[in-house]
Enzyme design. Structure first.
Site, PDB file in Angstrom:
ATOM      1  N   HIS A   1       0.854  -1.192   0.000  1.00 12.67           N
ATOM      2  CA  HIS A   1       0.000   0.000   0.000  1.00 12.67           C
ATOM      3  C   HIS A   1       0.891   1.244   0.000  1.00 12.67           C
ATOM      4  O   HIS A   1       1.788   1.366   0.851  1.00 12.67           O
ATOM      5  CB  HIS A   1      -0.896   0.009   1.237  1.00 12.67           C
ATOM      6  CG  HIS A   1      -1.874   1.150   1.246  1.00 12.67           C
ATOM      7  ND1 HIS A   1      -3.036   1.133   0.494  1.00 12.67           N
ATOM      8  CD2 HIS A   1      -1.860   2.328   1.897  1.00 12.67           C
ATOM      9  CE1 HIS A   1      -3.687   2.270   0.695  1.00 12.67           C
ATOM     10  NE2 HIS A   1      -2.998   3.010   1.537  1.00 12.67           N
TER      11      HIS A   1
ATOM     12  N   ASP B   1      -7.615  -1.913   4.458  1.00 16.32           N
ATOM     13  CA  ASP B   1      -6.242  -1.477   4.724  1.00 16.32           C
ATOM     14  C   ASP B   1      -5.968  -1.330   6.214  1.00 16.32           C
ATOM     15  O   ASP B   1      -5.226  -0.445   6.643  1.00 16.32           O
ATOM     16  CB  ASP B   1      -5.934  -0.138   4.015  1.00 16.32           C
ATOM     17  CG  ASP B   1      -6.099  -0.221   2.513  1.00 16.32           C
ATOM     18  OD1 ASP B   1      -6.001  -1.332   1.974  1.00 16.32           O
ATOM     19  OD2 ASP B   1      -6.351   0.826   1.884  1.00 16.32           O
TER      20      ASP B   1
ATOM     21  N   CYS C   1      46.731  24.985  -9.245  1.00 18.29           N
ATOM     22  CA  CYS C   1      47.089  23.714  -8.595  1.00 18.29           C
ATOM     23  C   CYS C   1      48.510  23.290  -8.918  1.00 18.29           C
ATOM     24  O   CYS C   1      49.158  22.613  -8.109  1.00 18.29           O
ATOM     25  CB  CYS C   1      46.095  22.634  -8.983  1.00 18.29           C
ATOM     26  SG  CYS C   1      45.893  22.428 -10.761  1.00 18.29           S
TER      27      CYS C   1
END
Length: 902
Positions: A106, A142, A707
């Protein structure tokens, strides 16, 4: 275990397949009767496997079970009933029959939202949490005991479709199979549902889905998305019932520019904008609706409300006419109750349903790979003539693409108007971050705010990854042939070139890069990178391999190079666009999809790139850009189970953390370009003028925010003093100032925290006894300007000799004449190994030194000369993996070996 599967749909089909993979015996599949001769997907799969299939129209009459039906069911000998998606009422005689009973899936967190429209009501109520329950079946209310539950966050703009596809479907299948596993192991719980918090809502029907305008914008949005697409929220407009689809909440600062539309009952008129129909709640806040559907079934983009039907017809070529007739045959096969498909035949009025839309989309893909349709295309072009016109426009590339909506921040600067997107880019759209979170992007030249930028949250990462995963697994990108992929990347590079001055200006404003350098390197090399990798798209090849096990049969073994899937990319702030290009170009060329986090302090060129990618025609979900913090966004990328590769450029410390997170999460592939302390050795026999010029570049290029910057210069003592003197002469000539000034050599450092770090770095050098010849201080002016700095007499044990400054700081040390091996030992005495350099006229010495320098790149008599075709990456704690060159493709590919016996 012997299992009866009772249900239907693709969900039921997937559960059935997974149960068989787990080794269970499916003794029967009970599903719905065929619809117009078409079997349900669950039935198709079971019939293919030879599993008995039963298609009962009903299981009971007037509340009583049908004896014959129950008898056929019990004859299967099922030990457990699994109801993955079941629309029929199953009598208790069947529910209670098996030894282990029955379990049912569900789509809500029971006891909340009992009933058949659970997903709808989850959204209508504005629940922040959704999920599913597997419970022990009862009499259809349910209310049975809970076996298993799983929950997820409900995003502000989730729809029934998005939450179902993202979580309820894939995790629901896994959860249902896990529940069976628990039953098999005797570990399945039976938790009584609490009464507190229980709700039971009715099935959503068209008659009940009319919009009540006297609500907040959020409540209106929830109502529309909760009813989307069935049954559809509707209201009266211009005397007609109009259904609203595709609602999103709009940020508080959104301006409604367009033509007003009176809507009875609304607190204020709607506004038809380029983005759609803007509506307003009784709190004055807004929502945006994407599509509208009229009573005759015709759907249009909401933005075209006042101009619908004005598109002129295109004249078909003979080849297009032949294709149209093939498509007419497809329509005829789907609309079995229509004797002949005319130009005026309406797909939906002729009885077509939602599954027929899916079938038509797939049939068209088979007929024409250049005509990729979405379900909405069918709804918006319901008659055959409209449909053919739309298909032809798509094939020609003339279709009216959904207009990209960009909320720009505009600035008149550098003799142009720059338009900067500032929202997240997810699934082909610019959107606000969850919760409307933003932060300020600062102009390093002035220290003032450039604009507010959306600040991504964890839920935004999940949305972006879900979009990228769908684009890769089921979208147009995943099905695109490599040559077409390359054509798209070429087109993107062309657009970047057309906008290169604007991109360079944004880069200067956001990062402090000198404009001329940004134009040549930051942007210029980015364009080259995309063009280079576009050419590789259709040249990615595997190989055939002779194998020994060839008798008594014959064998062939070959490898395939395949894309990895969803890739995360995290880039630094020193070259915002170029670092994006170095990784993203190879990633896309290999066929992957991307979720990229730019540095938080420099997000703007990445967002402009996203705009250009969308305008180039990249399918939704292929590229996603998420400005945000590394601790939140970067961490979630490292941890995310659906990301299969992460490429990172940044500090060694963060790289180690990322590598650990990637290993723990799902062993995702990693490539790292990390810190550096690159040595540059200058021998006495060098070309002095060139050594000084390139030595200056090796340190001060891009303000030292580089870098591969030479972190330490070793100068032979015979020329040391002369070299230093010439360097000081050049430093004094450098012009520091506004990076947009063409005469500027040196702009501001990227951000305040980095500037403060550079000051501390220099203070440490002075304290340890290094000789500061110039610089070391912040300039007394607005912004983040730092003086170019030169240190001499630097000893090996000093902090500044060992650690990276990442700034315009030249560190000079002497070495004794002729001591080549000694200086090599000193140069290699570092945990970093990104780049290095040597200056000498002696070719033998140059080769000897370059062989022994322990770094990924060695420059000889030059520096900073990277090229898109040359692999780039580090050794040791500078990381592993390559950017650029053919080798970079391997970072974004996986190798599959296929062995065939024949």
């Amino acid at each position: 275990m012997k299992i009866a599967v009772i249900g239907q749909s693709l969900f039921g089909q997937e559960v059935y397949k997974e149960l068989r993979r787990e080794g269970h015996t499916i003794v029967g599949v009970f599903t719905i009767p065929d619809n117009d001769g078409k079997a349900d997907p669950l039935a198709v799969e079971a019939e293919k496997d030879g599993v008995p299939v039963f298609k009962f129209p009903r299981w009971r009459v007037k509340g009583q079970a049908i004896a014959e039906v129950v008898s056929q069911y019990t004859a299967t000998g099922a030990e457990l009933n699994v109801l993955p998606f079941c629309s029929q009422f199953i009598p208790m005689e069947v529910i209670n029959h098996p030894t282990h009973g029955s379990i049912i899936y569900h789509p809500s967190l029971l006891p909340r939202h009992r009933g058949a429209s659970a997903i709808n009501w989850t959204l209508i109520h504005g629940d922040k949490k959704g999920g599913f329950t597997v419970f022990w079946a009862d009499d259809g209310l349910d209310t049975g005991p809970i076996l298993l539950q799983r929950e997820c966050d409900v995003e502000p703009d989730d729809t029934v479709n998005s939450i179902y596809k993202r979580f309820l479907f894939p995790e629901g299948v896994k959860g249902t199979v896990e529940a069976v596993r628990l039953i098999t192991e005797g570990k399945a719980p039976r938790i009584t549902q609490p009464q507190e918090g229980a709700t039971y809502e009715c099935i959503q029907k068209k008659a009940n889905s009319k919009i009540d305008w006297n609500q907040t914008a959020e409540a209106l949005h929830n109502w529309i998305r909760g009813n989307d697409k069935v049954p559809g929220a509707w209201a009266e407009v211009d005397g007609k019932n109009v259904t609203f689809y595709g609602s999103t909440l709009v940020g508080n600062g959104a301006a409604a520019k367009g033509q007003t539309l009176e809507i009875p009952g609304a607190t204020q008129p709607g506004v038809v904008t380029k983005a759609g129909l803007m509506l307003f709640g009784n709190d004055g806040k807004a929502l945006l609706v994407k599509n509208l559907q009229f009573e005759d079934g015709k759907m249009i983009p909401a933005s075209q409300y006042f101009s619908a039907g004005k598109t002129s017809a295109v004249e078909l070529s003979e080849e297009e006419k032949a294709l149209a007739e093939q498509m007419r045959v497809v329509w005829q096969s789907i609309l079995s109750n229509v004797s002949q498909v005319q130009d005026s035949t309406d797909f939906f009025k002729s009885g077509a349903a939602s599954m027929d839309v899916v079938r038509l989309v797939e049939e068209v893909k088979l007929l024409s790979s250049n005509c990729q349709l979405q379900n909405e295309d069918i709804y918006m072009n319901a008659t055959f003539q409209e449909f053919i016109q739309m298909c032809v426009r798509k094939i020609r590339g003339e279709d009216d693409e959904e207009e990209l909506v960009v909320d720009y921040v505009e600035m008149d600067v550098n003799k142009m108007t720059v338009k900067m997107p500032h929202q997240l880019f997810i699934d082909g759209e610019f959107v606000d971050a969850s919760g409307g979170k933003t932060y300020k992007s600062i102009n390093p030249t002035t220290g003032t705010t450039l604009c507010d930028v959306a600040l991504a949250q964890i839920s935004d990462v999940d949305r972006a990854v879900a979009a990228a995963k769908e684009a890769f697994e089921s979208g147009e990108w995943g099905k695109m042939n490599p040559r077409d992929r390359g054509r798209l990347i070429y087109k993107l590079a062309d657009l970047m070139e057309q906008h290169q001055e604007e991109l360079a200006t944004i880069e200067s404003l956001d990062s402090g890069a000198v404009y001329t350098l940004a134009l040549k390197t930051h942007i210029g090399m980015s364009i080259q990178t995309f063009r280079y990798f576009a050419g590789w798209c259709d040249k990615i090849e595997g190989s055939t391999i002779p194998i020994n096990q060839a008798r008594p049969n014959r064998n062939i073994s070959f490898t395939r190079k395949e894309p990895i899937g969803v890739c995360a990319i995290v880039i630094p702030w020193n070259y915002p666009l170029m670092m994006l290009a170095w990784k993203t170009a190879a990633c896309l060329a290999a066929g992957n999809t991307v979720v990229l986090k730019p540095a938080q302090v420099t997000p703007l060129t990445a967002l402009k790139f996203a705009e250009l990618a969308a305008r180039a025609g990249f399918p939704k979900g292929v590229i996603n850009i998420l400005p945000g913090s590394g601790a939140l966004v970067g961490q979630r990328m490292s941890d995310h189970p659906d990301i299969r590769k992460l490429g990172f450029t940044g500090s060694t410390e963060i790289g180690k953390h990322i590598m650990k997170s990637c290993a723990v999460s799902n062993v995702k592939k990693v490539s790292l370009e990390l810190g550096g302390k690159s040595p540059l050795i200058i021998f006495a026999d060098c070309d002095m003028d060139k050594a000084v010029r390139m030595g200056m570049s090796s340190v001060f290029f891009n303000k030292g925010e580089n870098c591969i910057a030479a972190g330490r210069l070793f100068v032979e003592d015979a020329i040391h003093d002369q070299f230093v003197k010439k360097v000081m002469e050049e430093v004094r000539k450098m012009k520091i100032g506004d990076p947009l000034d063409r005469a500027t050599d040196h702009g501001p450092q990227n951000h305040k925290a980095h500037l403060d770090k550079l000051v501390e770095f220099c203070q440490s050098g002075v304290k340890e006894g290094a000789r500061l010849l110039c610089g070391g201080k912040q300039l007394e002016r607005p912004g983040f300007f730092f003086e170019p700095t030169v240190f001499t007499d630097v000893q090996d044990q000093m902090f500044i000799a060992k650690e990276e400054s990442f700034g315009p700081i030249m560190i000079i040390s002497k070495f004794n004449t002729g001591e080549v091996d000694e200086v090599l030992q000193r140069a290699n005495n570092t945990e970093y190994g990104l780049a290095s350099g040597v200056f000498t006229k002696d070719i033998s010495k140059a080769l000897y030194v370059s062989e022994r320098l322990n770094a990924g790149t060695v420059f000889v008599n030059t520096y900073n000369k990277t090229d898109v075709a040359a692999p780039f990456g580090g050794f040791k704690q500078s990381g592993f993996g390559k950017d650029l060159g053919k080798e970079a493709l391997n970072e974004y590919l996986k190798t599959k070996t296929v062995t065939i016996e024949y």
